[in-house]
Each structure stands twice: as structure tokens, then as C-alpha cells.
Design a protein around this motif. Structure first.
Motif, short mmCIF file in Angstrom:
data_model
loop_
_atom_site.label_atom_id
_atom_site.label_comp_id
_atom_site.label_asym_id
_atom_site.label_seq_id
_atom_site.Cartn_x
_atom_site.Cartn_y
_atom_site.Cartn_z
N UNK A 1 0.80 -1.22 0.00
CA UNK A 1 0.00 0.00 0.00
C UNK A 1 0.83 1.27 0.00
N UNK A 2 2.13 1.16 0.25
CA UNK A 2 3.01 2.32 0.27
C UNK A 2 3.79 2.49 -1.04
N UNK A 3 3.53 1.63 -2.01
CA UNK A 3 4.19 1.74 -3.31
C UNK A 3 3.37 2.67 -4.21
N UNK A 4 4.01 3.70 -4.69
CA UNK A 4 3.35 4.72 -5.52
C UNK A 4 4.03 4.76 -6.88
N UNK A 5 3.24 4.75 -7.95
CA UNK A 5 3.80 4.76 -9.30
C UNK A 5 3.19 5.88 -10.14
N UNK A 6 4.05 6.56 -10.89
CA UNK A 6 3.62 7.58 -11.84
C UNK A 6 4.30 7.31 -13.18
N UNK A 7 3.82 7.95 -14.21
CA UNK A 7 4.38 7.75 -15.55
C UNK A 7 5.82 8.22 -15.62
N UNK A 8 6.14 9.32 -14.95
CA UNK A 8 7.48 9.90 -15.02
C UNK A 8 8.09 10.07 -13.64
N UNK A 9 9.41 10.11 -13.61
CA UNK A 9 10.12 10.36 -12.36
C UNK A 9 9.87 11.77 -11.86
N UNK A 10 9.68 12.71 -12.78
CA UNK A 10 9.46 14.09 -12.35
C UNK A 10 8.20 14.22 -11.51
N UNK A 11 7.17 13.41 -11.82
CA UNK A 11 5.96 13.43 -11.00
C UNK A 11 6.25 12.90 -9.60
N UNK A 12 7.08 11.88 -9.52
CA UNK A 12 7.48 11.36 -8.22
C UNK A 12 8.23 12.41 -7.41
N UNK A 13 9.12 13.13 -8.07
CA UNK A 13 9.91 14.15 -7.37
C UNK A 13 9.00 15.27 -6.88
N UNK A 14 8.01 15.64 -7.67
CA UNK A 14 7.04 16.65 -7.24
C UNK A 14 6.29 16.18 -6.00
N UNK A 15 5.90 14.89 -5.99
CA UNK A 15 5.22 14.32 -4.82
C UNK A 15 6.14 14.32 -3.59
N UNK A 16 7.41 14.06 -3.83
CA UNK A 16 8.38 14.07 -2.74
C UNK A 16 8.50 15.46 -2.13
N UNK A 17 8.62 16.46 -2.97
CA UNK A 17 8.75 17.82 -2.48
C UNK A 17 7.48 18.30 -1.77
N UNK A 18 6.34 17.75 -2.19
CA UNK A 18 5.07 18.10 -1.55
C UNK A 18 4.77 17.24 -0.32
N UNK A 19 5.73 16.37 0.04
CA UNK A 19 5.62 15.51 1.22
C UNK A 19 4.46 14.51 1.12
N UNK A 20 4.16 14.11 -0.10
CA UNK A 20 3.12 13.10 -0.32
C UNK A 20 3.73 11.70 -0.43
N UNK A 21 5.02 11.63 -0.73
CA UNK A 21 5.77 10.37 -0.67
C UNK A 21 7.05 10.65 0.11
N UNK A 22 7.71 9.58 0.54
CA UNK A 22 8.90 9.75 1.38
C UNK A 22 10.21 9.55 0.63
N UNK A 23 10.16 8.84 -0.51
CA UNK A 23 11.38 8.58 -1.26
C UNK A 23 11.04 8.29 -2.71
N UNK A 24 11.97 8.60 -3.58
CA UNK A 24 11.88 8.26 -5.01
C UNK A 24 13.05 7.33 -5.30
#
Length: 311
Positions: A207-230
Motif C-alpha cells: 500500500x506504500x508503493x506509488x507509481x507515476x508515468x514519469x520520475x518528475x511526477x514522483x519528485x514533485x510528490x516528494x517535495x510536496x511531502x506526499x511520498x517519502x522517497x523516489x
């Protein structure tokens, strides 16, 4: 800090990095591949400051590729265009990054002024075809050396050894490696080898695995504190960290090995041996280190040249 974060996200949102950017096999190709003319917009290229003076006595006896380059007076190089501080093209059309400067260095050792390089943006899935068909003279772009690929082409190098690692916020202290991911949200590109490794090894809960089409979306989520690591290859993560050193850092505990090589025509052993010699020389005279320090090294992560593997 907020303005820096917004600027970084705006730049990264325009990037189309997919799992194939890591050089893995059996993963999707980038959405912005082929011979597209554009790159990411809104950020200015920064170079290491290294200078690449063309050799006046360059000679690769027995190399049909070198003969072709000599006759054309230029070299055609396959590259990536959307990887920060690796292979990147800014809004003004300038190219920069670690891979780009390695490509320029190799061109200079072949007697070609880097200003005369013809760059072609080749999708990861099309790299072997482009090399085999003579569309490009060589390829530099997070290209992992594998036995399977050696059936179609050859490699000089490795010039860099990457490994799957973790990108976290600068103030993160709890995540220190793959074994500290339990209970943490981990993001990567959909269907990528890195996120599959996280799943297969049970590094965090499903349940803690998050996937997006691009890494940039993951990095945006990281900066927004919605995920903990990319997670993906550390070379790519270092590029993002170098774009936002105040907000991001690479953990620096890789848990896989990816050897990046320079893709060359399969039967041109003379050229492979020559390029290996030149990459080895760059490691010894400090050129490699200067290139690294001025590109990926801006992430704050140290790097050193790997030994050449000849065959």
C-alpha cells in the motif's frame, strides 16, 4: 525556499523520464524519444567548464566508423535530452550534463570539434537499431552494458557505475538505505525495474508503493511531502538533487549495479579499443573528475571513475 521548490517542480514537470531511461531491459521507452527536437524548458544549462580541444593527430587504424567520421568532418552522437545534469537540452537549445560532456570529450579525441557534433535524440528502445544501422556513430546516455546488448553492438567503458538508490528530502534522517523503507511511501515510474525490485524484495508495504508515468511526477510528490522517497538509478537521482540541492539529497546506498557504457558498432573493435584508451586517460588526468564535479557532483554526492572492462 518555496520559490526554489516551485521553480524546480516546474522544470521537472516538463521532463519525460520513464523507466527505460535507466538503461534497463524490458521496460517502457521514454515518452519523448525518437528524434524529437525539443527538450525540457525553463532551465538554463550549466557546464563543468572543462574544455575539449580536438586532437590533431587522431587516428584509429582499421576503424570504418572513424573513416566515416573523418570524411564527414563531424560525428553523429545519440543522446538523451530530458535528464537533468546527465543529458539535457535547455530552452535555448543548449545541451549539457555529464553524458553530454563525455560525448564531447570522446568527439575531441577523434579529432572533431565538439561544436560539430550532430546530436540525435534516440529513444532507449531504438538505440541498438540506430547504432547497427549507422544512424549514429556512438551513443552516450545512461546506457547499461549487458550481455544481451553485446549481441547487437559493442561497448566502451564503463565510464560510470550507477546503482538503484533513494532520493529523499534534504532534512530526512530516518531513511538511510533500502532496509529503512518499511512504513514509508516509495515512488518510481510505472512498471519500472526499480519499483518492481521494491515490490519483490518487500522493502515497503504494498500500500506504500506509488507509481507515476514519469520520475518528475514522483519528485514533485516528494517535495510536496506526499511520498517519502523516489527510487531509480542514482545517476538520474543525482541529476534531480543537483537541480535542487537545498531541498533534495541522494541517500548514497545503492542496492544494484548498472555499468554505463558508450554504445559502438559491434564489429569495430579498433574504435572500441581506442575509446577505451581515451576514457581511461580522462580518468587518469582529472578530466573525468572535472566533468563529474561540474555536473552530477552538484548533487553533493561524490563520484570516481570506474576501471575500464576490455573485451
Amino acid at each position: 525556499m518555496r520559490m526554489k521548490r516551485v521553480a524546480a517542480v516546474a522544470m521537472m514537470a516538463s521532463l519525460a523520464l520513464s523507466a527505460a531511461a535507466c538503461g534497463k531491459e524490458g521496460t517502457p521507452t521514454p515518452s519523448g524519444g525518437g528524434t524529437a527536437s525539443g527538450g525540457a524548458q525553463g532551465d538554463t544549462c550549466m557546464s563543468s567548464g572543462a574544455t575539449f580541444t580536438p586532437k590533431t593527430d587522431a587516428n584509429v587504424a582499421g576503424s570504418p566508423t572513424f573513416t566515416k567520421i573523418k570524411a564527414a568532418g563531424k560525428v553523429t552522437v545519440g543522446v538523451k535530452f530530458d535528464q537533468p545534469n546527465l543529458g539535457y537540452k535547455d530552452a535555448q537549445g543548449k545541451r549539457c550534463g555529464f553524458d553530454i560532456e563525455i560525448a564531447q570529450y570522446v568527439a575531441s579525441t577523434l579529432g572533431v570539434d565538439p561544436a560539430k557534433i550532430e546530436y540525435k535524440e534516440i529513444a532507449s528502445a531504438n538505440r541498438e537499431t540506430a547504432i547497427k544501422g549507422g544512424e549514429i556513430d556512438y551513443y552516450v546516455g545512461t546506457y547499461s552494458i549487458t550481455d544481451k546488448r553485446k549481441n547487437d553492438i559493442s561497448f566502451a567503458g564503463p565510464y560510470f557505475i550507477a546503482g538503484q538508490d533513494l532520493l529523499v528530502r534534504k532534512d530526512e534522517t530516518a531513511i538511510t538505505g533500502k532496509d529503512t523503507l518499511k512504513g514509508k511511501k516509495v515512488c518510481s515510474a510505472t512498471g519500472s525495474t526499480p519499483i518492481q525490485r521494491v515490490r519483490d524484495e518487500g522493502l515497503t508495504e504494498a500500500g506504500n508503493i506509488v507509481e507515476f508515468k514519469t520520475y518528475s511526477e514522483c519528485v514533485s510528490q516528494l517535495l510536496d511531502k506526499k511520498v517519502d522517497a523516489v527510487t531509480t538509478d542514482d545517476a538520474i537521482l543525482k541529476g534531480y538533487a543537483a537541480q535542487n540541492p537545498d531541498g533534495l539529497k541522494v541517500v548514497g546506498q545503492p542496492f544494484s549495479t548498472e555499468k554505463y557504457g558508450i554504445g559502438l558498432p559491434k564489429d569495430d573493435k579498433a574504435l572500441r579499443d581506442y575509446v577505451n584508451d581515451q576514457v581511461e586517460a580522462a580518468a587518469k588526468d582529472g578530466t573525468w573528475q572535472k566533468i563529474y564535479d561540474g555536473t552530477l557532483g552538484k548533487s553533493g554526492s561524490a563520484g570516481s571513475p570506474p576501471p575500464i572492462e576490455r573485451y
